[in-house]
Enzyme design. Structure first.
Site, PDB file in Angstrom:
ATOM      1  N   LEU A 140      11.787  10.077  55.823  1.00 42.30           N
ATOM      2  CA  LEU A 140      10.794  10.491  56.822  1.00 42.30           C
ATOM      3  C   LEU A 140      10.155   9.310  57.557  1.00 42.30           C
ATOM      4  O   LEU A 140      10.014   8.227  56.977  1.00 42.30           O
ATOM      5  CB  LEU A 140       9.665  11.261  56.132  1.00 42.30           C
ATOM      6  N   TRP A 142       6.602   7.798  59.754  1.00 43.00           N
ATOM      7  CA  TRP A 142       5.163   7.828  59.458  1.00 43.00           C
ATOM      8  C   TRP A 142       4.356   8.558  60.522  1.00 43.00           C
ATOM      9  O   TRP A 142       3.165   8.769  60.359  1.00 43.00           O
ATOM     10  CB  TRP A 142       4.610   6.396  59.320  1.00 43.00           C
ATOM     11  N   LYS A 166      11.903  10.978  50.685  1.00 41.19           N
ATOM     12  CA  LYS A 166      11.299   9.644  50.780  1.00 41.19           C
ATOM     13  C   LYS A 166      10.371   9.549  51.979  1.00 41.19           C
ATOM     14  O   LYS A 166      10.816   9.514  53.129  1.00 41.19           O
ATOM     15  CB  LYS A 166      12.369   8.549  50.908  1.00 41.19           C
ATOM     16  N   SER A 220      13.784   5.659  63.301  1.00 43.96           N
ATOM     17  CA  SER A 220      14.246   4.884  64.459  1.00 43.96           C
ATOM     18  C   SER A 220      15.776   4.858  64.544  1.00 43.96           C
ATOM     19  O   SER A 220      16.476   5.048  63.544  1.00 43.96           O
ATOM     20  CB  SER A 220      13.716   3.457  64.364  1.00 43.96           C
ATOM     21  N   THR A 223      17.488   2.247  62.195  1.00 51.33           N
ATOM     22  CA  THR A 223      17.649   2.660  60.792  1.00 51.33           C
ATOM     23  C   THR A 223      18.732   3.727  60.667  1.00 51.33           C
ATOM     24  O   THR A 223      19.526   3.707  59.721  1.00 51.33           O
ATOM     25  CB  THR A 223      16.313   3.169  60.225  1.00 51.33           C
ATOM     26  N   GLU A 242      17.729  12.282  63.379  1.00 58.48           N
ATOM     27  CA  GLU A 242      16.743  12.580  64.428  1.00 58.48           C
ATOM     28  C   GLU A 242      16.024  11.281  64.741  1.00 58.48           C
ATOM     29  O   GLU A 242      15.269  10.783  63.909  1.00 58.48           O
ATOM     30  CB  GLU A 242      15.732  13.630  63.941  1.00 58.48           C
ATOM     31  N   CYS A 278       8.231  10.892  68.947  1.00 61.13           N
ATOM     32  CA  CYS A 278       9.638  10.778  69.351  1.00 61.13           C
ATOM     33  C   CYS A 278       9.886  11.421  70.708  1.00 61.13           C
ATOM     34  O   CYS A 278      10.696  10.936  71.479  1.00 61.13           O
ATOM     35  CB  CYS A 278      10.537  11.383  68.283  1.00 61.13           C
ATOM     36  N   GLU A 377      12.341   2.288  73.746  1.00 55.85           N
ATOM     37  CA  GLU A 377      11.274   3.137  73.212  1.00 55.85           C
ATOM     38  C   GLU A 377      10.157   2.206  72.733  1.00 55.85           C
ATOM     39  O   GLU A 377      10.341   1.453  71.785  1.00 55.85           O
ATOM     40  CB  GLU A 377      11.795   3.967  72.032  1.00 55.85           C
TER      41      GLU A 377
HETATM   42  P1  NAD Z   1      11.893   3.685  60.683  1.00 60.68           P
HETATM   43  O1  NAD Z   1      13.319   3.879  61.035  1.00 60.68           O
HETATM   44  O2  NAD Z   1      11.350   2.318  60.613  1.00 60.68           O
HETATM   45  O3  NAD Z   1      11.582   4.334  59.271  1.00 60.68           O
HETATM   46  C1  NAD Z   1      11.891   5.680  59.009  1.00 60.68           C
HETATM   47  C2  NAD Z   1      12.181   5.834  57.539  1.00 60.68           C
HETATM   48  O4  NAD Z   1      13.382   5.128  57.233  1.00 60.68           O
HETATM   49  C3  NAD Z   1      11.107   5.267  56.622  1.00 60.68           C
HETATM   50  O5  NAD Z   1      10.927   6.139  55.545  1.00 60.68           O
HETATM   51  C4  NAD Z   1      11.703   3.947  56.180  1.00 60.68           C
HETATM   52  O6  NAD Z   1      11.222   3.530  54.945  1.00 60.68           O
HETATM   53  C5  NAD Z   1      13.164   4.303  56.099  1.00 60.68           C
HETATM   54  N1  NAD Z   1      14.076   3.159  56.182  1.00 60.68           N
HETATM   55  C6  NAD Z   1      13.868   1.958  56.766  1.00 60.68           C
HETATM   56  N2  NAD Z   1      14.955   1.173  56.614  1.00 60.68           N
HETATM   57  C7  NAD Z   1      15.861   1.895  55.937  1.00 60.68           C
HETATM   58  C8  NAD Z   1      17.197   1.650  55.505  1.00 60.68           C
HETATM   59  N3  NAD Z   1      17.808   0.486  55.734  1.00 60.68           N
HETATM   60  N4  NAD Z   1      17.863   2.625  54.859  1.00 60.68           N
HETATM   61  C9  NAD Z   1      17.280   3.816  54.631  1.00 60.68           C
HETATM   62  N5  NAD Z   1      16.012   4.118  55.017  1.00 60.68           N
HETATM   63  C10 NAD Z   1      15.319   3.164  55.662  1.00 60.68           C
HETATM   64  O7  NAD Z   1      11.090   4.599  61.695  1.00 60.68           O
HETATM   65  P2  NAD Z   1       9.509   4.771  61.770  1.00 60.68           P
HETATM   66  O8  NAD Z   1       8.957   3.549  62.392  1.00 60.68           O
HETATM   67  O9  NAD Z   1       8.944   5.230  60.477  1.00 60.68           O
HETATM   68  O10 NAD Z   1       9.372   6.022  62.743  1.00 60.68           O
HETATM   69  C11 NAD Z   1       9.355   5.898  64.099  1.00 60.68           C
HETATM   70  C12 NAD Z   1      10.679   6.319  64.697  1.00 60.68           C
HETATM   71  O11 NAD Z   1      10.971   7.646  64.301  1.00 60.68           O
HETATM   72  C13 NAD Z   1      10.671   6.341  66.204  1.00 60.68           C
HETATM   73  O12 NAD Z   1      11.854   5.773  66.705  1.00 60.68           O
HETATM   74  C14 NAD Z   1      10.599   7.828  66.529  1.00 60.68           C
HETATM   75  O13 NAD Z   1      11.093   8.142  67.798  1.00 60.68           O
HETATM   76  C15 NAD Z   1      11.375   8.408  65.429  1.00 60.68           C
HETATM   77  N6  NAD Z   1      11.051   9.837  65.217  1.00 60.68           N
HETATM   78  C16 NAD Z   1      11.983  10.769  65.577  1.00 60.68           C
HETATM   79  C17 NAD Z   1      11.704  12.120  65.430  1.00 60.68           C
HETATM   80  C18 NAD Z   1      12.730  13.152  65.823  1.00 60.68           C
HETATM   81  O14 NAD Z   1      12.601  14.290  65.377  1.00 60.68           O
HETATM   82  N7  NAD Z   1      13.734  12.813  66.616  1.00 60.68           N
HETATM   83  C19 NAD Z   1      10.475  12.524  64.896  1.00 60.68           C
HETATM   84  C20 NAD Z   1       9.548  11.542  64.535  1.00 60.68           C
HETATM   85  C21 NAD Z   1       9.857  10.194  64.693  1.00 60.68           C
END
Ligand code: NAD
Length: 475
Positions: A140, A142, A166, A220, A223, A242, A278, A377
């Site tokens: 998930l 944040w 997670k 993101s 990731t 997503e 997002c 973004e």
């Molecule tokens: P992030 O990718 O940094 O983190 C998301 C999750 O991935 C966290 O739980 C993090 O701990 C985990 N993560 C990080 N590195 C990882 C790895 N190497 N392997 C597995 N898991 C890992 O994203 P964020 O900063 O928490 O969230 C913001 C992003 O989420 C933005 O890009 C936003 O657009 C996107 N988002 C998309 C939607 C949608 O439905 N499309 C909804 C909400 C947020």
């Protein structure tokens, strides 16, 4: 993408982005602990204590969970508001009711989604059903901690899986409370396991785990790319992604017919959750004929937003998730200014806590083609405004991005609305609204925003189940 609260090995430091103060520390789950949890989830699945119940029984437990979330709604709102810096009113009126509705909707759907019977000849019977995958995992972001948890927990558990969840580093508390409520609702031990931890450790371990058969990721694009590679490298678990967006708001020449409603929707699209959304409508594309008036009214409304302590009910914009996020946004705006763009902002009010990561609502005009503020973004309260003169130009600008999550189109001309919604490459196009639809409509992105349509609605069951054909020869 930054993940907010700072961390030391083995611990997650949950920091309030509004003032930089430590709220609590949560033990971070190690890779070895993920392996143990996944194996246990597998055993629980095989025991059939949950997977072997009828969909109706599962629905009843999930409905109780929704009721308990309602009982604790204020607490859940406060946890997300403090951990993510989201305005409390947004959590109270949006995130938490939305999460409750989601759990309830999928509970109710549990025993209402039918399989199919294939159109065979009389000597055979082809039954097509969807079966739980076994151990499922969800990772998930944040920005909508509880809401995103609910989008996954509802269909994954209704389908009979064991789920490993997670939460993001910065926002583990609402997911942990959700797990406690699930236990109180009667969900058997080991069916839902919340694993707070660092992405590269806990997240990677989930993406590479051999017991996990399906993984749903929201976060993101960077990731998502790693997770897909990890799944391919290990057991080919099914991955749904997503990810980010750079969504356009397209205003045709008659859009001002909608007056204040248009401006209010534009502001919500651009600045909800401080633009850390997002589906944020971070690019306004406006017809040249109305551009001056739209810019004046939109900018005035953005400047009037109440920026302040997220705990205050009248606050409309709180801080960004972290100082790292602040620097990323500030640097991109500074680069746009240096490249000749015009920055429209009222700045920040006086008296905000010095350690809070506050950034003011900002509108940018005149950004040069291809500049970062138009293509990346930014995940902050920053929106660009560009003009067009023909529909073709509007569609070209709307699609001039590697993302394809959402878009909105404003016009009273039904033909034009239809042409644009067909032409724009995005998973959700809303007409005369800023909206993702409701729980009945699928949600997901195209291009580098994701694999499309995997969340919400009965479509969500597809990411948590595998299709099975049973072929019976009759004599
Ligand atoms: P992030 O990718 O940094 O983190 C998301 C999750 O991935 C966290 O739980 C993090 O701990 C985990 N993560 C990080 N590195 C990882 C790895 N190497 N392997 C597995 N898991 C890992 O994203 P964020 O900063 O928490 O969230 C913001 C992003 O989420 C933005 O890009 C936003 O657009 C996107 N988002 C998309 C939607 C949608 O439905 N499309 C909804 C909400 C947020």
């Amino acid at each position: 993408m930054g993940t907010g609260g700072g961390s030391v090995s083995g611990t997650l430091r949950v920091v309030n982005p509004a003032n930089g103060e430590l709220i609590t520390s949560v033990p971070a789950v190690s890779a070895a602990e993920v392996a143990v949890a996944a194996e246990r989830a597998h055993r629980v699945f095989e025991s059939r204590i949950w997977s072997g119940t009828s969909p109706r029984e599962r629905a009843e437990v999930l409905l109780r969970l929704a009721g308990l979330m309602e009982r604790d709604a204020e607490l859940l709102a406060r946890l997300d508001s403090e951990d993510a810096g989201k305005p409390i009113t947004e959590c109270r009126t949006g995130d938490v009711p939305g999460a409750i509705e989601s759990v309830r909707w999928f509970a109710e759907a549990a025993d209402k989604v039918f399989g199919r019977v294939a159109p065979t000849g009389h000597d055979s019977l082809g039954l097509v059903s969807r079966e739980p995958v076994g151990v499922a995992a969800a990772i998930l972001p944040w920005n909508y901690p509880l809401a995103m948890a609910a989008w996954k927990v509802g269909p994954a558990l209704a389908a009979g899986n064991s789920l490993l969840l997670k939460p993001a580093e910065a926002t583990p508390r609402s997911a942990l409370h959700l797990a406690a409520l699930a236990a109180e609702a009667g969900l058997p031990d080991g069916v839902l396991t919340v694993l707070p931890g660092h992405g590269p450790v806990t997240g990677t371990a989930l993406a590479r785990d051999p017991w996990v058969r399906a993984l749903s990721f929201t976060g993101s694009t960077a990731t998502g790319r790693r997770i897909l590679a990890d799944a391919a490298d290990t057991n080919f678990k099914r991955v749904s992604l997503e990810m980010g967006g750079k969504s356009p708001q397209v205003l045709l020449p008659d859009a001002l017919h909608y007056g204040d409603e248009l401006i209010e929707n534009m502001v919500e699209a651009a600045f909800l959750t401080m633009g850390q959304n997002c589906t944020a409508g971070s690019r306004v594309l406006v017809h040249r004929a109305i551009a001056d008036e739209v810019l004046a009214r939109f900018t005035a409304a953005a400047k009037a937003l109440v920026v302040g302590d997220p705990a205050r009910p009248d606050t409309q914009m709180g801080p960004l998730i972290s100082r790292t996020a602040f620097t990323r946004v500030a640097d991109a705006v500074d680069a746009a200014r240096a490249a000749g763009a015009r920055i429209h902002t009222a700045g920040l009010p006086h008296g905000l806590p010095p350690h809070g990561a506050y950034y003011p609502p900002t509108v940018i005009t005149g950004a040069p083609d291809g500049s970062e503020v138009l293509t990346r973004e930014l995940f902050g309260p920053v929106v660009t405004v560009q003009t067009f003169t023909t529909e073709e130009e509007a569609v070209r600008l709307a699609n001039a991005t590697e993302y394809g999550l959402a878009a909105s189109v404003w016009t009273r001309d039904l033909d034009a609305a239809f042409r644009l919604s067909r032409g724009i490459q995005a998973g959700v196009v809303s007409v005369n609204a800023y909206s993702e639809g409701d729980l009945t409509t699928p949600f997901g992105g195209w291009k580098q925003s994701g694999f499309g349509g995997a969340e919400k609605s009965t479509s969500a069951f597809e990411q948590w189940t595998s299709p099975k054909t049973v072929w019976i020869r009759t004599r």
